[in-house]
Design a protein around this motif. Structure first.
Motif, PDB file in Angstrom:
ATOM      1  N   ASP A 178      66.702  22.755 -10.455  1.00 57.54           N
ATOM      2  CA  ASP A 178      67.483  23.129 -11.637  1.00 57.54           C
ATOM      3  C   ASP A 178      66.611  23.816 -12.674  1.00 57.54           C
ATOM      4  O   ASP A 178      67.004  24.814 -13.270  1.00 57.54           O
ATOM      5  CB  ASP A 178      68.145  21.900 -12.259  1.00 57.54           C
ATOM      6  N   PHE A 179      65.424  23.290 -12.893  1.00 61.30           N
ATOM      7  CA  PHE A 179      64.513  23.864 -13.879  1.00 61.30           C
ATOM      8  C   PHE A 179      64.116  25.288 -13.501  1.00 61.30           C
ATOM      9  O   PHE A 179      64.191  26.202 -14.325  1.00 61.30           O
ATOM     10  CB  PHE A 179      63.273  22.988 -14.041  1.00 61.30           C
ATOM     11  N   THR A 180      63.694  25.473 -12.240  1.00 60.61           N
ATOM     12  CA  THR A 180      63.260  26.807 -11.836  1.00 60.61           C
ATOM     13  C   THR A 180      64.426  27.804 -11.874  1.00 60.61           C
ATOM     14  O   THR A 180      64.232  28.957 -12.239  1.00 60.61           O
ATOM     15  CB  THR A 180      62.609  26.810 -10.435  1.00 60.61           C
ATOM     16  N   TRP A 181      65.635  27.337 -11.536  1.00 56.87           N
ATOM     17  CA  TRP A 181      66.783  28.239 -11.598  1.00 56.87           C
ATOM     18  C   TRP A 181      67.085  28.630 -13.046  1.00 56.87           C
ATOM     19  O   TRP A 181      67.370  29.790 -13.341  1.00 56.87           O
ATOM     20  CB  TRP A 181      68.023  27.613 -10.960  1.00 56.87           C
ATOM     21  N   ARG A 182      67.011  27.656 -13.961  1.00 61.99           N
ATOM     22  CA  ARG A 182      67.258  27.960 -15.369  1.00 61.99           C
ATOM     23  C   ARG A 182      66.230  28.956 -15.907  1.00 61.99           C
ATOM     24  O   ARG A 182      66.583  29.885 -16.632  1.00 61.99           O
ATOM     25  CB  ARG A 182      67.244  26.693 -16.223  1.00 61.99           C
ATOM     26  N   VAL A 183      64.960  28.757 -15.550  1.00 62.37           N
ATOM     27  CA  VAL A 183      63.920  29.689 -15.997  1.00 62.37           C
ATOM     28  C   VAL A 183      64.201  31.079 -15.442  1.00 62.37           C
ATOM     29  O   VAL A 183      64.138  32.076 -16.168  1.00 62.37           O
ATOM     30  CB  VAL A 183      62.508  29.204 -15.585  1.00 62.37           C
ATOM     31  N   THR A 225      59.637  33.586 -10.326  1.00 64.93           N
ATOM     32  CA  THR A 225      60.333  32.310 -10.494  1.00 64.93           C
ATOM     33  C   THR A 225      61.428  32.163  -9.442  1.00 64.93           C
ATOM     34  O   THR A 225      61.634  31.086  -8.900  1.00 64.93           O
ATOM     35  CB  THR A 225      60.933  32.198 -11.902  1.00 64.93           C
ATOM     36  N   SER A 242      67.120  32.340 -14.450  1.00 60.59           N
ATOM     37  CA  SER A 242      68.335  32.931 -15.015  1.00 60.59           C
ATOM     38  C   SER A 242      68.117  33.407 -16.450  1.00 60.59           C
ATOM     39  O   SER A 242      68.768  34.354 -16.892  1.00 60.59           O
ATOM     40  CB  SER A 242      69.505  31.955 -14.939  1.00 60.59           C
ATOM     41  N   GLU A 243      67.199  32.765 -17.163  1.00 61.54           N
ATOM     42  CA  GLU A 243      66.924  33.186 -18.533  1.00 61.54           C
ATOM     43  C   GLU A 243      65.925  34.342 -18.611  1.00 61.54           C
ATOM     44  O   GLU A 243      65.997  35.153 -19.523  1.00 61.54           O
ATOM     45  CB  GLU A 243      66.417  32.003 -19.353  1.00 61.54           C
TER      46      GLU A 243
END
Length: 47
Positions: free
Chosen positions: A3-8, A17, A10-11
């Protein structure tokens, strides 16, 4: 961690990443219990 890597990604849109995300995703699919072990270790670190 996924989840963290996906959020980074996507932002930021950083391809590195995204590649890390795919590598972690592939690793998790090959060993689904690894996530449970990581979470247990985070709660009760080995000393």
């Amino acid at each position: 961690m996924l989840d963290f890597t996906w959020r980074v990604f996507s932002e930021t849109g950083c391809i590195d990443t995204y590649l890390l995300f795919k590598e972690l995703e592939k690793e998790q699919q090959s060993d689904p219990l690894a996530t449970d072990d990581e979470l247990a270790e985070a709660d009760f670190p080995l000393t």
